[in-house]
Design a protein around this motif. Structure first.
Motif, PDB file in Angstrom:
ATOM      1  N   GLY A   1      36.012  30.884  13.544  1.00 57.30           N
ATOM      2  CA  GLY A   1      35.916  29.576  12.912  1.00 57.30           C
ATOM      3  C   GLY A   1      34.822  29.559  11.858  1.00 57.30           C
ATOM      4  O   GLY A   1      35.018  29.048  10.751  1.00 57.30           O
TER       5      GLY A   1
ATOM      6  N   LEU B   1      32.047  23.966  15.887  1.00 56.85           N
ATOM      7  CA  LEU B   1      31.952  25.386  16.231  1.00 56.85           C
ATOM      8  C   LEU B   1      31.202  25.589  17.545  1.00 56.85           C
ATOM      9  O   LEU B   1      31.590  26.414  18.366  1.00 56.85           O
TER      10      LEU B   1
ATOM     11  N   ALA C   1      38.890  29.274  35.560  1.00 55.59           N
ATOM     12  CA  ALA C   1      37.914  30.351  35.749  1.00 55.59           C
ATOM     13  C   ALA C   1      36.562  29.775  36.147  1.00 55.59           C
ATOM     14  O   ALA C   1      35.865  30.321  36.997  1.00 55.59           O
TER      15      ALA C   1
ATOM     16  N   MET D   1      38.556  34.752  28.253  1.00 52.00           N
ATOM     17  CA  MET D   1      37.124  34.498  28.028  1.00 52.00           C
ATOM     18  C   MET D   1      36.675  35.154  26.728  1.00 52.00           C
ATOM     19  O   MET D   1      35.922  34.569  25.951  1.00 52.00           O
TER      20      MET D   1
ATOM     21  N   VAL E   1      33.637  24.523  20.304  1.00 51.68           N
ATOM     22  CA  VAL E   1      34.735  25.481  20.444  1.00 51.68           C
ATOM     23  C   VAL E   1      34.207  26.753  21.116  1.00 51.68           C
ATOM     24  O   VAL E   1      34.909  27.400  21.879  1.00 51.68           O
ATOM     25  N   GLY E   2      32.954  27.080  20.852  1.00 48.36           N
ATOM     26  CA  GLY E   2      32.350  28.257  21.476  1.00 48.36           C
ATOM     27  C   GLY E   2      31.547  27.917  22.710  1.00 48.36           C
ATOM     28  O   GLY E   2      30.545  28.555  22.992  1.00 48.36           O
ATOM     29  N   TRP E   3      31.996  26.916  23.461  1.00 49.99           N
ATOM     30  CA  TRP E   3      31.222  26.431  24.620  1.00 49.99           C
ATOM     31  C   TRP E   3      30.989  27.521  25.636  1.00 49.99           C
ATOM     32  O   TRP E   3      30.018  27.502  26.379  1.00 49.99           O
ATOM     33  N   TRP E   4      31.894  28.500  25.684  1.00 50.87           N
ATOM     34  CA  TRP E   4      31.767  29.556  26.710  1.00 50.87           C
ATOM     35  C   TRP E   4      30.493  30.360  26.508  1.00 50.87           C
ATOM     36  O   TRP E   4      29.946  30.921  27.428  1.00 50.87           O
ATOM     37  N   TRP E   5      29.982  30.423  25.298  1.00 49.44           N
ATOM     38  CA  TRP E   5      28.745  31.154  25.016  1.00 49.44           C
ATOM     39  C   TRP E   5      27.534  30.453  25.606  1.00 49.44           C
ATOM     40  O   TRP E   5      26.807  31.011  26.396  1.00 49.44           O
TER      41      TRP E   5
ATOM     42  N   LEU F   1      36.490  32.875  19.205  1.00 49.30           N
ATOM     43  CA  LEU F   1      36.961  31.720  18.434  1.00 49.30           C
ATOM     44  C   LEU F   1      35.900  31.094  17.518  1.00 49.30           C
ATOM     45  O   LEU F   1      36.178  30.884  16.336  1.00 49.30           O
ATOM     46  N   PRO F   2      34.679  30.801  18.022  1.00 45.30           N
ATOM     47  CA  PRO F   2      33.699  30.205  17.114  1.00 45.30           C
ATOM     48  C   PRO F   2      33.312  31.133  15.962  1.00 45.30           C
ATOM     49  O   PRO F   2      33.047  30.659  14.857  1.00 45.30           O
TER      50      PRO F   2
ATOM     51  N   ALA G   1      35.162  21.828  29.559  1.00 48.41           N
ATOM     52  CA  ALA G   1      36.377  22.490  29.068  1.00 48.41           C
ATOM     53  C   ALA G   1      37.216  21.504  28.265  1.00 48.41           C
ATOM     54  O   ALA G   1      37.751  21.838  27.203  1.00 48.41           O
TER      55      ALA G   1
ATOM     56  N   SER H   1      35.550  20.606  25.010  1.00 50.81           N
ATOM     57  CA  SER H   1      35.504  21.683  24.019  1.00 50.81           C
ATOM     58  C   SER H   1      36.528  21.470  22.911  1.00 50.81           C
ATOM     59  O   SER H   1      36.327  21.926  21.797  1.00 50.81           O
ATOM     60  N   TRP H   2      37.636  20.816  23.234  1.00 49.89           N
ATOM     61  CA  TRP H   2      38.582  20.532  22.143  1.00 49.89           C
ATOM     62  C   TRP H   2      38.632  19.040  21.824  1.00 49.89           C
ATOM     63  O   TRP H   2      38.869  18.642  20.687  1.00 49.89           O
TER      64      TRP H   2
ATOM     65  N   ALA I   1      41.259  25.828  20.856  1.00 43.94           N
ATOM     66  CA  ALA I   1      40.315  25.520  21.944  1.00 43.94           C
ATOM     67  C   ALA I   1      41.039  24.822  23.082  1.00 43.94           C
ATOM     68  O   ALA I   1      40.771  25.080  24.258  1.00 43.94           O
ATOM     69  N   ALA I   2      41.997  23.947  22.744  1.00 41.72           N
ATOM     70  CA  ALA I   2      42.734  23.234  23.793  1.00 41.72           C
ATOM     71  C   ALA I   2      43.564  24.212  24.610  1.00 41.72           C
ATOM     72  O   ALA I   2      43.623  24.120  25.838  1.00 41.72           O
TER      73      ALA I   2
ATOM     74  N   LEU J   1      40.385  28.504  31.212  1.00 41.38           N
ATOM     75  CA  LEU J   1      38.930  28.651  31.366  1.00 41.38           C
ATOM     76  C   LEU J   1      38.396  27.686  32.416  1.00 41.38           C
ATOM     77  O   LEU J   1      37.478  28.011  33.161  1.00 41.38           O
ATOM     78  N   ARG J   2      39.007  26.494  32.463  1.00 43.50           N
ATOM     79  CA  ARG J   2      38.558  25.535  33.469  1.00 43.50           C
ATOM     80  C   ARG J   2      38.784  26.115  34.865  1.00 43.50           C
ATOM     81  O   ARG J   2      37.948  26.014  35.741  1.00 43.50           O
TER      82      ARG J   2
ATOM     83  N   ALA K   1      37.714  33.070  23.937  1.00 44.47           N
ATOM     84  CA  ALA K   1      36.864  31.888  23.783  1.00 44.47           C
ATOM     85  C   ALA K   1      35.561  32.246  23.086  1.00 44.47           C
ATOM     86  O   ALA K   1      34.966  31.417  22.412  1.00 44.47           O
ATOM     87  N   ARG K   2      35.115  33.500  23.255  1.00 50.31           N
ATOM     88  CA  ARG K   2      33.868  33.891  22.593  1.00 50.31           C
ATOM     89  C   ARG K   2      34.108  34.199  21.124  1.00 50.31           C
ATOM     90  O   ARG K   2      33.242  33.978  20.285  1.00 50.31           O
TER      91      ARG K   2
ATOM     92  N   SER L   1      41.263  26.113  26.897  1.00 47.36           N
ATOM     93  CA  SER L   1      40.420  25.369  27.841  1.00 47.36           C
ATOM     94  C   SER L   1      41.018  25.327  29.243  1.00 47.36           C
ATOM     95  O   SER L   1      40.298  25.335  30.224  1.00 47.36           O
TER      96      SER L   1
ATOM     97  N   LEU M   1      41.552  25.027  14.928  1.00 45.07           N
ATOM     98  CA  LEU M   1      40.491  25.344  15.898  1.00 45.07           C
ATOM     99  C   LEU M   1      40.618  24.477  17.142  1.00 45.07           C
ATOM    100  O   LEU M   1      40.463  24.945  18.275  1.00 45.07           O
ATOM    101  N   ILE M   2      40.908  23.193  16.916  1.00 43.61           N
ATOM    102  CA  ILE M   2      41.024  22.271  18.060  1.00 43.61           C
ATOM    103  C   ILE M   2      42.186  22.698  18.952  1.00 43.61           C
ATOM    104  O   ILE M   2      42.059  22.762  20.178  1.00 43.61           O
TER     105      ILE M   2
ATOM    106  N   THR N   1      33.369  21.228  34.640  1.00 40.98           N
ATOM    107  CA  THR N   1      34.693  21.465  34.047  1.00 40.98           C
ATOM    108  C   THR N   1      35.024  20.431  32.975  1.00 40.98           C
ATOM    109  O   THR N   1      35.928  20.662  32.177  1.00 40.98           O
TER     110      THR N   1
END
Lengths: 92, 907
Positions: free
Chosen positions: A31, B83, A77, A21, B86-90, A27-28, B275, B278-279, A67-68, A74-75, A24-25, A71, A63-64, B272
């Motif tokens: 970026g 961005l 979670a 997590m 990619v920062g979807w968790w925020w 990463l942006p 998720a 996000s990519w 994120a992949a 995280l899904r 994931a925070r 993900s 970045l993609i 979900t």
């Protein structure tokens, strides 16, 4: 206490999930910094539009991919974290 | 290619969309009837593709034109959303969770629900959205008209007429599929599926043109990059300010644009999916922008100067004879434009009907006269309001297009629209993260931000002389220089877009925060703010159980009216089902549950799914009248929670106290048991000690009684008997002494005396023990010059005992004794350290016990009470004697107060 307090220390798997997590925070933010890098090039010796475009698309792809990779855990979670909330929603 | 081909192609495409949408609707309906969820229609893939509504005709055509004019700057519009995703968790995660929990129907609904279900805020957001989106819709119409025009340059064409027909067609499509039902979840399966298909069409079309350009016109990627380098222009250099500002603006736009909110939050079927998106969505954006630069360069190389770069995607294949490709590109652009118009008009129509039309209709009806009881289906009203709104919005778009003439570059209009919707950002972020954000603050911030945007960007965008006079632009209103639209407060030379973005958002945020800080929220606002900000805090659920939007006062029977109203909104079957289920949950039969706050809250949420939170709240409030939640209710809930927590804290404290007491009792018990054991062993020891001399006395006295004992033997035996009786007496004395000391009944004989004399006496006295051993004594005479006021005799007894022990037990060949004296404050410490092998660690604790002897009894000749007595003496003198480990030999530390004041140890 009436409310279960969040545990201070976590077992290995939960710990890993928390760090994902965090990733994931971050990463942006990472970026955003990297995306602003071409701005700094402009002042001292431009790479040319072609070079900048190559850099940006490679960064974009990176970045993609990141994120992949993030993900999937995280899904999981998100599902676990849902608990009662989502259960109610999916039943309707 | 002529219009004869184009128009049937476009019509055919629209028919295709109709078929897809109606098939999807039918499938969803069929699945719902057998009780299953439409899985394929609501998969992460469809969700991601539906997000592509972000890529409008602006992307499809405009990005290439943008690239020709400004190089890489077009990419910022896609990096910002990348961005954010990619920062979807925020942020996105929270946004979607709240959207689903609150049954949000639009961005205006979200904002109004958070700020106390206030319709005022909803209306402001709605108006802003309409003003900001209308140019954007016009932009789509313009691009369609332009694309027709690009093919049919030689034919007489009326772009306005064409655009009108397109607008009418889209209105029909949107009305058919977007306002088909008043779904409780406000989800449109048909439309979303059609949008997903359109996403594929526009991606395939753009990729096809791109591939053709790279591998058909040029010799692969390397060649294209060379051409890009060859065409590089100074204009293409990245401008830092715009680069950063546009990435920010695009990132904000993806959150606040009504159409994005619609597909991202309202149409979201499962959290979900985010998720995956996000990519996958950034990947889609990258694919869309991958060939923009190559197409731009190829257009610059191959097209005659002066041709519109916004249309290169279309005109490049067309002019080079690739008619099939050109047709595909045309359909791609068409689909990009239509998907945006459809979703945007649905989103706007929902907002307009929920926040403007229905509240107006409700306001026209008097409350008490039973406005709710008038028969008739309100769903028809809501749906008609939406249908009308769709027509009006598309009409506005058309009018804007017709008036502005569609002359300006596509990118400029898009960015102006983005900046308008970005004004929602402070209120949105405040809604999600700041409990203190208030309704007045949000409203004031929105108004100020919107006005600044209108004044500095939107109105000037029509060009000087249209809305704002050229004089006003150059010199400011009434000649006030620092109010010039493009140089507010003296900030000159900045790019107009950045300038407007900066000032509008800065003023907006400032006012929002300032007004929020000074205003006081209504009770409903405070309930909502807690629900929004703490949506991920599961523990909070308990705190807020009962903190609903409704008071807990005993209710009159309003259930019947509520049912009547709900039937008209939800439909009879659905409303009756809901009421029956609620009544069942309350343990009642029939259709009328008690209107408890919980029930009202759930009903309100159910209604909010179709008419929005503010309207649902207002409708229920009309019926249940004065039962709105009050500050007192909130305080009652809070204090209840606090009481429960305090109660449990008290319980916890009590149980801790009990545990402590139990521990103390256990310790006391252990101590008693140990004492009992000690006593037993003491008795057995003492009997043993007494018995040994007694036995020898008896034996020798029996011998003496014999007649055959010589005189010499008599003397010897008598001496033994005497010695043994002395030993017996000494033992008894010791025991008596110990008992007196232990009971604290000893009379202390307090005198003054010097420590050095005391030590001299002790050394002398102890020399009688094993006099044959030669001891070296090391002393520090200077340290010993201390005057004591204590029981000198007793203290000397302790010293003698310690020194005698050393003489007895020190096993060094060259025995040595060190006596160290220290005085700290009133406390004197005397250390006796010898150079023997010391006392083993496990015995150190034992040596002060009674009868504790480490070696054979008779060697020492004592009863093993010496150190026990020493300790008792020292305790009586207010001091202590301890064993000092780690000194390289046996070491004892005797510490005591130099001046014994009162009797320190009471028995």
């Amino acid at each position: 206490m009436a409310r279960p307090r969040a545990p201070l220390f976590l077992e290995r798997e939960t710990y890993r999930r928390r760090r994902i997590m965090d990733g994931a925070r971050v990463l942006p933010v990472l970026g955003f910094v990297l995306v602003l890098l071409p701005v700094l090039w402009t002042s001292g010796g431009r790479q040319g539009t072609a070079g900048e475009a190559t850099y940006l698309f490679v960064l974009w792809l990176g970045l993609i991919l990141a994120a992949a990779l993030l993900s999937r855990p995280l899904r999981g979670a998100l599902r676990r974290d849902d608990g009662t909330g989502a259960g109610k929603d999916t039943s309707r | 290619m002529t219009l004869n081909v184009l128009i049937p192609a476009a019509l055919g495409y629209v028919v295709f969309l109709f078929v897809i949408a109606s098939l999807a609707e039918r499938q969803a309906e069929r699945l719902r009837q057998i009780g299953r969820r439409p899985r394929l229609l609501r998969s992460p893939l469809v969700y991601t593709l539906s997000l592509s509504v972000y890529c409008t005709a602006w992307t499809f055509y405009g990005a290439v034109g943008y690239a020709v004019r400004s190089g890489l700057e077009f990419i910022t519009i896609y990096l910002g959303p990348t961005l954010v995703f990619v920062g979807w968790w925020w942020l996105l995660r929270k946004l979607v969770r709240i959207g689903k929990a609150q049954r949000v129907t639009s961005i205006a609904d979200l904002i109004s629900a958070r700020y106390g279900k206030s319709n005022l805020v909803g209306v402001i957001v709605t108006l802003l959205a309409v003003v900001a989106t209308t140019p954007y819709i016009a932009l789509q119409l313009q691009s369609i008209a332009l694309s027709f025009g690009a093919f049919a340059a030689d034919e007489v064409l009326a772009p306005r007429q064409l655009a009108m027909w397109v607008a009418a067609g889209l209105a029909v499509f949107t009305i058919l599929f977007g306002t088909r039902n008043l779904d409780a979840n406000e989800q449109h399966h048909g439309v979303v599926t059609a949008i997903a298909v359109e996403a594929v069409v526009k991606l395939v079309a753009l990729l096809a043109v791109g591939v053709w350009v790279v591998w058909g016109l040029a010799d692969g990627p390397a060649d294209i990059m060379a051409r890009v380098a060859a065409n590089d222009r100074p204009d293409w250099a990245i401008q830092p300010g715009r680069w950063m500002g546009l990435i920010f603006l695009a990132g904000v736009a993806i959150l606040t644009l009504p159409r994005m909110f619609q597909v991202m939050v309202v149409e979201n079927a499962d959290e979900t999916h985010l998720a995956t998106a996000s990519w996958a969505f950034p990947l889609y954006l990258m694919a869309m922008s991958l060939f923009v630069l190559p197409i731009a360069v190829a257009g610059m190389d191959n097209m005659p100067a002066g041709s519109n770069p916004d249309l290169y995607v279309l005109t490049l294949p067309h002019s080079l004879g690739q008619n099939g490709l050109a047709m595909l590109a045309f359909l791609g652009g068409f689909s990009a434009a239509t998907s945006m118009v459809i979703i945007a008009s649905i989103a706007l129509a929902t907002m307009v009907s929920n926040h403007i039309v229905v509240p107006l209709w409700l306001a026209r009806r008097p409350h008490a006269a039973g406005g709710m009881r008038v028969a008739g289906d309100m769903r028809g009203l809501v749906l008609n309001a939406r249908r009308l709104s769709i027509g009006v919005i598309l009409g506005l778009g058309y009018v804007y297009f017709a008036i502005s003439g569609g002359s300006r570059a596509l990118a400029a209009i898009g960015l102006i629209s983005f900046a308008g919707m970005a004004q929602v950002l402070p209120a949105l972020v405040g809604a999600l993260y700041w409990r203190g954000a208030s309704r007045l603050g949000a409203a004031a911030g929105l108004i100020v931000g919107a006005l600044a945007w209108l004044y500095a960007l939107f109105l000037p965008s029509f060009g000087p002389g249209v809305v704002m006079g050229a004089d006003l632009m150059t010199y400011g209103p009434f000649g006030i220089g620092w109010l010039r639209p493009h140089a507010l407060f003296g900030v000159e030379g900045l790019d107009p877009l950045l300038h407007a973005l900066f000032w509008s958002l800065a003023l907006n945020t400032l006012v929002f925060i300032a007004v929020s800080l000074v205003s006081f929220p209504t009770p409903v606002e405070r309930v909502q703010s807690a629900l929004f900000v703490n949506v991920f805090d599961p523990g909070r659920d308990d705190d807020w159980r009962g903190a609903r939007g409704w008071s807990r006062e005993p209710a009159e029977d309003e259930a019947e009216d509520l049912l009547a109203m709900s039937q008209r909104l939800l439909g009879e079957a659905e409303a009756q089902g809901f009421f029956a289920a609620e009544a069942g949950a309350q343990g009642k039969t029939g259709f009328l549950p008690d209107p408890t706050p919980d029930f009202l809250d759930r009903l309100e949420r159910e209604l909010a799914g179709s008419v929005g939170a503010a309207t649902a709240h207002a409708m229920i409030a009309q019926i249940v009248g004065g039962r709105l939640v009050t500050v007192d209710d909130l305080m009652a809930v809070a204090s209840e929670t606090a009481q429960i927590m305090e109660h449990s804290a008290q319980l916890e404290a009590k149980s801790e106290e009990l545990a402590r007491t139990a521990r103390q009792l256990r310790e006391a018990n252990e101590m008693l048991q140990k004492l009992s054991v000690q006593k037993d062993s003491f008795l057995s020891q003492i009997s043993h000690e007494l018995r040994t001399p007694m036995t020898s006395i008896r034996a020798f006295s029996e011998i003496l009684m014999d007649d055959e004992v010589t005189g010499e033997e008599t003397i010897r035996y008598a001496r033994i008997i005497h010695d043994e009786s002395i030993r017996l007496t000494r033992l008894l004395d010791d025991l008596l002494d110990l008992s007196v000391l232990e009971n604290g009944q000893v009379n202390l004989d307090i005198q003054e005396g010097g420590l050095n004399e005391l030590i001299d006496r002790a050394i002398m006295a102890s020399a009688s023990v094993l006099p044959e051993r030669q001891f070296t004594i090391r002393r520090q005479p200077l340290d010993e010059a201390i005057t004591l006021k204590t029981d000198i005799g007793r203290l000397t007894q302790v010293f003698i005992n310690v020194l005698s022990n050393a003489r007895k037990y020190c096993d060094a060949t060259d025995p040595e004794m060190r006596i160290g004296v220290r005085k700290r404050g009133d406390r004197v410490t005397v250390d006796f350290i010898d150079n023997g092998s010391g006392i083993p660690k496990k015995s150190q604790a034992l040596i002060f016990e009674k009868f504790a002897r480490l070696t054979d009894t008779h060697q020492a000749g004592g009863a093993g009470l010496g150190l026990a007595i020493c300790r008792e003496i020292m305790l009586n003198l207010g001091g202590d004697i301890t064993y000092l480990p780690g000194q390289g030999g046996a070491a004892f530390r005797v510490s005591f107060p130099a001046r014994l004041a009162a009797r320190p140890r009471a028995a």
